[in-house]
Design an enzyme around this catalytic site. Structure first.
Site, short mmCIF file in Angstrom:
data_model
loop_
_atom_site.label_atom_id
_atom_site.label_comp_id
_atom_site.label_asym_id
_atom_site.label_seq_id
_atom_site.Cartn_x
_atom_site.Cartn_y
_atom_site.Cartn_z
CB ILE A 122 68.29 119.54 69.62
CG1 ILE A 122 68.06 119.72 71.12
CG2 ILE A 122 69.04 118.23 69.36
CD1 ILE A 122 67.18 118.65 71.74
CB SER B 82 61.47 113.50 74.40
OG SER B 82 61.06 114.17 75.58
CE1 TYR C 255 58.39 117.43 71.27
CE2 TYR C 255 58.32 116.52 73.49
CZ TYR C 255 59.03 116.88 72.35
OH TYR C 255 60.38 116.65 72.32
CE LYS D 203 60.11 114.32 70.32
NZ LYS D 203 61.26 114.09 69.41
#
Length: 339
Positions: free
Chosen positions: A19, A143, A156, A160
């Site tokens: 990204i 996310s 993760y 986040k």
């Protein structure tokens, strides 16, 4: 909305692949001056060439965002060579695909340092320069997993979730100050990036994004749009993100059970994991003489090139006018029928 009468100075972290790479290219194609921060030098060089070919100006700076001094020094260099920073986009992350019981504490800490503290460091470096000028935009790449944890990605998801809380706290402080520095967050769906080829994995099979999968250009366009329209507190990209977050609000316990049943297979392909695949947790997979992974992963044949939901979010005014016109016509028809 930001000033588009001149090229902006934009910093993108994690710009060597995925990204971040796609977003840096998107900014560069608009003629912006783009500073590229990442550890992978091969990917940085290739990304810089793409931006120059697209008509932008590129400044690649090898940087480990987990290291505050490196991020601070990179920001100083950007302002010395490109000018005052207008936009800072945090994208860089790393992770471990594994059950929590199999993740070493050092691996969990490193994931948190890169994926969460990397955003803190980038935001701090940007604010230190933007606040005195009372100008600038910071875009956090979020996310769906910032609000809904799934199995095999505890490190993760935890990072986040931390970014989401950090974003909300910072936004309230900026509002209190009546600052013209803006911060927004863009929550992404599953994206076809090289992370599934280079993230540390202890799974028996090769990792994959949870379908539906979107191309990185979808995410990149959303980040650029958010940088241009930063007054919204957050954006949701992809119908799957919307459905996941709404389902989590309505029936989180039911979603727990659904993910417990489906979350393992949906994150793995049918082929065995290559025990020799690179892992970028501790060092970049694309070092000085490494392979350039680019923006795309292995799932081009399954990935969507656009998001209807994102288009709708970007055209809320047009949709509101259309909805109002439709309601007006409907109301007129009802009045006629009622005479």
């Amino acid at each position: 909305m930001t000033d588009r009468n001149r090229p902006r100075v934009v910093v993108v972290t994690g710009a060597s692949g995925g990204i971040g790479r796609a977003a840096a290219r998107e900014f560069g194609a608009r003629g912006d001056k783009v500073a590229l921060l990442a550890r992978g030098e091969t990917g940085l060089r290739a990304a810089a060439e793409e931006i120059r070919d697209a008509g932008g100006e590129a400044l690649p700076i090898p940087t480990d965002v987990a290291d505050w001094e490196q991020v601070r020094d990179a920001a100083d260099r950007v302002e010395e060579e490109l000018g005052p920073i207008d936009v800072w986009v945090n994208v860089a992350f790393s992770s471990v695909f594994a059950e929590f019981k199999d993740i070493d504490p050092a691996e969990f800490r490193r994931t948190t340092e890169v994926t969460y503290l990397g955003y803190v460091h980038g935001t701090k470096a940007a604010l230190d320069r933007m606040l005195p000028r009372d100008h600038g935009v910071i875009v956090q790449t979020g996310s769906a997993l910032a609000k809904r944890g799934i199995p095999l990605q505890s490190a993760y998801c935890g990072a986040k979730h931390a970014i989401q809380g950090f974003h909300e706290s910072l936004r309230t402080e900026l509002l209190h100050r009546k600052s013209n520095v803006r911060v927004t967050i863009v929550h992404m769906p599953a994206v076809n990036t090289p992370q599934f080829d280079w993230v540390e994995s202890k799974l028996p099979r090769h990792a994959q994004p949870v379908p539906p999968i979107y191309q990185p250009e979808v995410a990149a366009r959303a980040l650029v749009y958010a940088a241009d329209h930063p007054k919204r507190r957050e954006y949701w990209v992809g119908g799957s993100t919307v459905l996941t977050l709404l389902a989590n609000r309505i029936a989180p316990g039911l979603l727990d059970r659904y993910l417990a049943r489906t979350g393992y297979d949906s994150q793995q392909t049918d082929r065995p994991r290559d025990p020799h695949q690179p892992a970028n947790l501790w060092k970049p997979a694309d070092g000085p003489d490494g392979h350039d992974f680019g923006a795309h992963g292995d799932f081009d044949d399954k990935a969507h090139p656009r998001s209807i939901q994102t288009w709708a979010a970007e055209h809320r005014g047009l949709l509101a006018v259309g909805a109002g016109a439709a309601l007006g016509l409907t109301g007129a028809g009802l009045l006629r029928n009622g005479r």
